[in-house]
Design a protein around this motif. Structure first.
Motif, mmCIF file in Angstrom:
data_model
loop_
_atom_site.group_PDB
_atom_site.id
_atom_site.type_symbol
_atom_site.label_atom_id
_atom_site.label_comp_id
_atom_site.label_asym_id
_atom_site.label_seq_id
_atom_site.Cartn_x
_atom_site.Cartn_y
_atom_site.Cartn_z
ATOM 1 N N VAL A 9 61.895 8.388 53.997
ATOM 2 C CA VAL A 9 60.579 7.778 53.847
ATOM 3 C C VAL A 9 60.486 6.473 54.619
ATOM 4 O O VAL A 9 61.482 5.791 54.850
ATOM 5 C CB VAL A 9 60.223 7.492 52.354
ATOM 6 C CG1 VAL A 9 60.048 8.779 51.579
ATOM 7 C CG2 VAL A 9 61.255 6.599 51.695
ATOM 8 N N MET A 10 59.251 6.155 55.037
ATOM 9 C CA MET A 10 58.986 4.872 55.672
ATOM 10 C C MET A 10 58.176 4.026 54.699
ATOM 11 O O MET A 10 57.227 4.498 54.078
ATOM 12 C CB MET A 10 58.198 5.070 56.958
ATOM 13 C CG MET A 10 57.862 3.759 57.654
ATOM 14 S SD MET A 10 56.770 3.983 59.075
ATOM 15 C CE MET A 10 57.945 4.531 60.300
ATOM 16 N N ILE A 11 58.583 2.763 54.578
ATOM 17 C CA ILE A 11 57.830 1.850 53.721
ATOM 18 C C ILE A 11 56.657 1.284 54.523
ATOM 19 O O ILE A 11 56.817 0.907 55.685
ATOM 20 C CB ILE A 11 58.765 0.735 53.195
ATOM 21 C CG1 ILE A 11 59.780 1.377 52.248
ATOM 22 C CG2 ILE A 11 57.968 -0.363 52.498
ATOM 23 C CD1 ILE A 11 60.695 0.414 51.542
ATOM 24 N N VAL A 12 55.477 1.276 53.921
ATOM 25 C CA VAL A 12 54.284 0.892 54.680
ATOM 26 C C VAL A 12 53.675 -0.440 54.239
ATOM 27 O O VAL A 12 52.632 -0.822 54.736
ATOM 28 C CB VAL A 12 53.205 2.004 54.642
ATOM 29 C CG1 VAL A 12 53.687 3.228 55.388
ATOM 30 C CG2 VAL A 12 52.828 2.363 53.215
ATOM 31 N N SER A 13 54.330 -1.125 53.322
ATOM 32 C CA SER A 13 53.837 -2.461 53.007
ATOM 33 C C SER A 13 54.987 -3.320 52.529
ATOM 34 O O SER A 13 56.055 -2.820 52.203
ATOM 35 C CB SER A 13 52.728 -2.402 51.950
ATOM 36 O OG SER A 13 53.304 -2.136 50.702
ATOM 37 N N GLY A 14 54.759 -4.626 52.511
ATOM 38 C CA GLY A 14 55.786 -5.535 52.035
ATOM 39 C C GLY A 14 56.746 -5.948 53.131
ATOM 40 O O GLY A 14 56.534 -5.674 54.305
ATOM 41 N N CYS A 73 58.739 13.076 58.660
ATOM 42 C CA CYS A 73 59.011 14.476 58.962
ATOM 43 C C CYS A 73 60.259 14.597 59.834
ATOM 44 O O CYS A 73 60.424 13.863 60.802
ATOM 45 C CB CYS A 73 57.796 15.056 59.668
ATOM 46 S SG CYS A 73 58.070 16.670 60.355
ATOM 47 N N ASP A 74 61.137 15.522 59.465
ATOM 48 C CA ASP A 74 62.352 15.735 60.249
ATOM 49 C C ASP A 74 62.040 16.324 61.620
ATOM 50 O O ASP A 74 62.708 16.038 62.601
ATOM 51 C CB ASP A 74 63.281 16.709 59.520
ATOM 52 C CG ASP A 74 64.173 15.968 58.545
ATOM 53 O OD1 ASP A 74 64.392 14.759 58.746
ATOM 54 O OD2 ASP A 74 64.648 16.594 57.586
ATOM 55 N N ALA A 75 61.040 17.148 61.691
ATOM 56 C CA ALA A 75 60.744 17.855 62.932
ATOM 57 C C ALA A 75 60.087 16.954 63.970
ATOM 58 O O ALA A 75 60.486 16.928 65.130
ATOM 59 C CB ALA A 75 59.858 19.055 62.641
ATOM 60 N N CYS A 76 59.065 16.186 63.559
ATOM 61 C CA CYS A 76 58.335 15.383 64.554
ATOM 62 C C CYS A 76 58.655 13.899 64.452
ATOM 63 O O CYS A 76 58.190 13.109 65.252
ATOM 64 C CB CYS A 76 56.833 15.620 64.435
ATOM 65 S SG CYS A 76 56.107 15.079 62.883
ATOM 66 N N ALA A 77 59.472 13.510 63.457
ATOM 67 C CA ALA A 77 59.920 12.133 63.276
ATOM 68 C C ALA A 77 58.791 11.144 63.032
ATOM 69 O O ALA A 77 58.924 9.957 63.258
ATOM 70 C CB ALA A 77 60.791 11.668 64.447
ATOM 71 N N PRO A 79 55.925 9.430 60.336
ATOM 72 C CA PRO A 79 55.520 9.336 58.935
ATOM 73 C C PRO A 79 54.294 10.220 58.761
ATOM 74 O O PRO A 79 53.377 10.180 59.586
ATOM 75 C CB PRO A 79 55.171 7.864 58.747
ATOM 76 C CG PRO A 79 55.095 7.273 60.088
ATOM 77 C CD PRO A 79 55.753 8.170 61.063
ATOM 78 N N THR A 80 54.262 11.011 57.736
ATOM 79 C CA THR A 80 53.228 12.036 57.672
ATOM 80 C C THR A 80 52.721 12.251 56.261
ATOM 81 O O THR A 80 53.242 11.675 55.304
ATOM 82 C CB THR A 80 53.794 13.367 58.212
ATOM 83 O OG1 THR A 80 52.749 14.324 58.275
ATOM 84 C CG2 THR A 80 54.900 13.910 57.318
ATOM 85 N N LYS A 81 51.705 13.072 56.160
ATOM 86 C CA LYS A 81 51.265 13.538 54.846
ATOM 87 C C LYS A 81 51.826 14.934 54.646
ATOM 88 O O LYS A 81 51.944 15.710 55.579
ATOM 89 C CB LYS A 81 49.746 13.567 54.792
ATOM 90 C CG LYS A 81 49.151 12.181 54.685
ATOM 91 C CD LYS A 81 47.789 12.255 54.020
ATOM 92 C CE LYS A 81 47.287 10.865 53.667
ATOM 93 N NZ LYS A 81 46.111 10.476 54.408
ATOM 94 N N ILE A 82 52.141 15.215 53.400
ATOM 95 C CA ILE A 82 52.731 16.508 53.087
ATOM 96 C C ILE A 82 51.664 17.428 52.506
ATOM 97 O O ILE A 82 50.861 17.022 51.679
ATOM 98 C CB ILE A 82 53.873 16.332 52.069
ATOM 99 C CG1 ILE A 82 55.054 15.648 52.760
ATOM 100 C CG2 ILE A 82 54.305 17.661 51.474
ATOM 101 C CD1 ILE A 82 56.182 15.339 51.814
ATOM 102 N N GLY A 83 51.669 18.657 52.971
ATOM 103 C CA GLY A 83 50.796 19.663 52.383
ATOM 104 C C GLY A 83 51.641 20.723 51.711
ATOM 105 O O GLY A 83 52.854 20.789 51.906
ATOM 106 N N TYR A 84 50.990 21.529 50.909
ATOM 107 C CA TYR A 84 51.683 22.645 50.274
ATOM 108 C C TYR A 84 51.083 23.954 50.761
ATOM 109 O O TYR A 84 49.891 24.051 50.985
ATOM 110 C CB TYR A 84 51.518 22.594 48.753
ATOM 111 C CG TYR A 84 52.410 21.591 48.075
ATOM 112 C CD1 TYR A 84 53.788 21.757 48.081
ATOM 113 C CD2 TYR A 84 51.871 20.491 47.427
ATOM 114 C CE1 TYR A 84 54.604 20.849 47.443
ATOM 115 C CE2 TYR A 84 52.687 19.571 46.785
ATOM 116 C CZ TYR A 84 54.057 19.756 46.800
ATOM 117 O OH TYR A 84 54.862 18.860 46.172
#
Ligand SMILES: [Zn+2]
Length: 103
Positions: A9-14, A73-77, A79-84
């Motif tokens: 995960v990437m932290i996006v604040s702080g 994301c491991d594939a595109c490196a 930070p992304t949103k996850i879908g199901y």
């Protein structure tokens, strides 16, 4: 919660904004995750003779709210949103909304 243990995960604040780490613990009741090596806070620790621990200031990881992290994301490196979505045999899987790869 869409984030799982061992996700990147990437932290996006702080103060650790845009740093990437591995999720080592999920605190689902609080909607928080513990990220390895990130969001560290200094804690004063009392000496504990039973554990042979020295007192002093220790840096420990503090949990981060899920709204402040993005799964990488491991594939595109990215930070992304996850879908199901569901596979043909009905298994629920996660996928990257940026590159469409399953993970
Ligand atoms: Zn991706």
């Amino acid at each position: 919660m869409k984030i799982r243990q061992n996700d990147k995960v990437m932290i996006v604040s702080g103060k650790d904004k845009s740093k990437i780490g591995k999720v080592v613990k999920i605190l689902s009741n609080d909607n928080k995750v513990l990220v390895e090596g990130l969001n560290k806070v200094k804690r004063h620790v009392k000496p504990n003779p039973y554990k042979q621990e020295q007192g002093g200031i220790k840096e420990i990881e503090s949990p981060v709210h899920v709204s402040n992290v993005r799964v990488v994301c491991d594939a595109c490196a990215n930070p992304t949103k996850i879908g199901y979505r569901f596979t043909e045999d009905g298994k629920k899987i996660r996928y990257c909304k940026k590159c469409d790869e399953n993970f």
